[in-house]
Design an enzyme around this catalytic site. Structure first.
Site, PDB file in Angstrom:
ATOM      1  CG  ASP A  45      -1.711   1.249   1.386  1.00  0.00           C
ATOM      2  OD1 ASP A  45      -2.602   1.504   0.562  1.00  0.00           O
ATOM      3  OD2 ASP A  45      -1.439   2.011   2.342  1.00  0.00           O
ATOM      4  CD  GLU A 117      -3.348  -1.950  -1.125  1.00  0.00           C
ATOM      5  OE1 GLU A 117      -3.660  -0.751  -1.270  1.00  0.00           O
ATOM      6  OE2 GLU A 117      -3.652  -2.609  -0.113  1.00  0.00           O
TER       7      GLU A 117
END
Length: 223
Positions: A45, A117
């Site tokens: 992320d 992610e």
């Protein structure tokens, strides 16, 4: 890695020095007793955010902070990440428990986005920023260009601004109406938390758009 390793290498355009990282990145937490993707998702992320931020800053020097933020939020939202996973075919390799599989987990945008992610995080942990950067540049290249060109109405942009910061959706309220019935002028206020603005127009829809534009300009410093 299982025999699928060659397929995954071709899909990702990257060969892992530590294949266990990729296996972990594709393992849902429902697979108890096995390393899952949550820690790598945390890393990915941040890495994805840094890459997209850098790209927007570099490519669009005339955009104000608010304009960059709106486009950033669209590029890193879960729907976008889920689409990348589906386009690459990575969804076929996500490891789910039988219960999560039966519950449609392989089609859930949140799970797909988490895996996306995590894979980026796994690449970063495996060999550093350049590997993750190459993957993001390849799969987000056209998306970055498209969101830069996209002209959205003010209400949509304001809602995305609020969502990107975890705020409640804007609320609109008619506060005034003037003029004859055949040619009225509406005044509408819009609020996000303590922030508020008003706009006018010859229909409620136009007044709402005007109010959203005023508030968005205030919030993003465009005024």
């Amino acid at each position: 890695m299982p025999a699928d390793s060659d397929i995954l290498r071709d899909l990702l355009g990257y060969s892992f020095a530590d294949p266990d990282l990729l296996q972990q990145a594709l393992t849902h937490p429902s697979c108890t007793g096995q390393p899952n993707y949550q820690r790598l998702e945390f890393v990915g992320d941040r890495v994805l955010g840094a890459i997209i931020s850098q790209r927007l800053y570099r490519d669009y020097p005339t955009f104000k902070e608010g304009e960059l933020a709106i486009r950033f939020n669209e590029l890193v939202r879960k729907e976008t990440l889920a689409r990348i996973v589906l386009q690459t075919g990575l969804d076929r390799f996500i490891r789910l428990s039988p219960g999560e599989e039966d519950n449609g987990g392989r089609q859930k945008p949140a799970i797909l986005a988490d895996c996306c992610e995590a894979v980026i995080g796994a690449m970063f942990m495996d060999s550093g920023f350049d590997a993750a950067h190459a993957f993001v540049e390849k799969h987000w290249h056209d998306l970055v260009a498209s969101v830069a060109r996209k002209e959205k109405d003010a209400k949509t942009l304001l809602q995305e601004w609020a969502q990107g910061r975890g705020l409640a959706a804007p609320t609109y309220r008619e506060t005034g109406r003037e003029g004859p019935p055949h040619e009225p002028e509406f005044t509408v206020s819009v609020a996000i938390g303590k922030h508020e603005a008003a706009g006018k127009g010859n229909s409620k829809r136009i007044a709402e758009q005007a109010a959203a534009r005023v508030l968005l300009n205030k919030l993003t410093g465009a005024e």
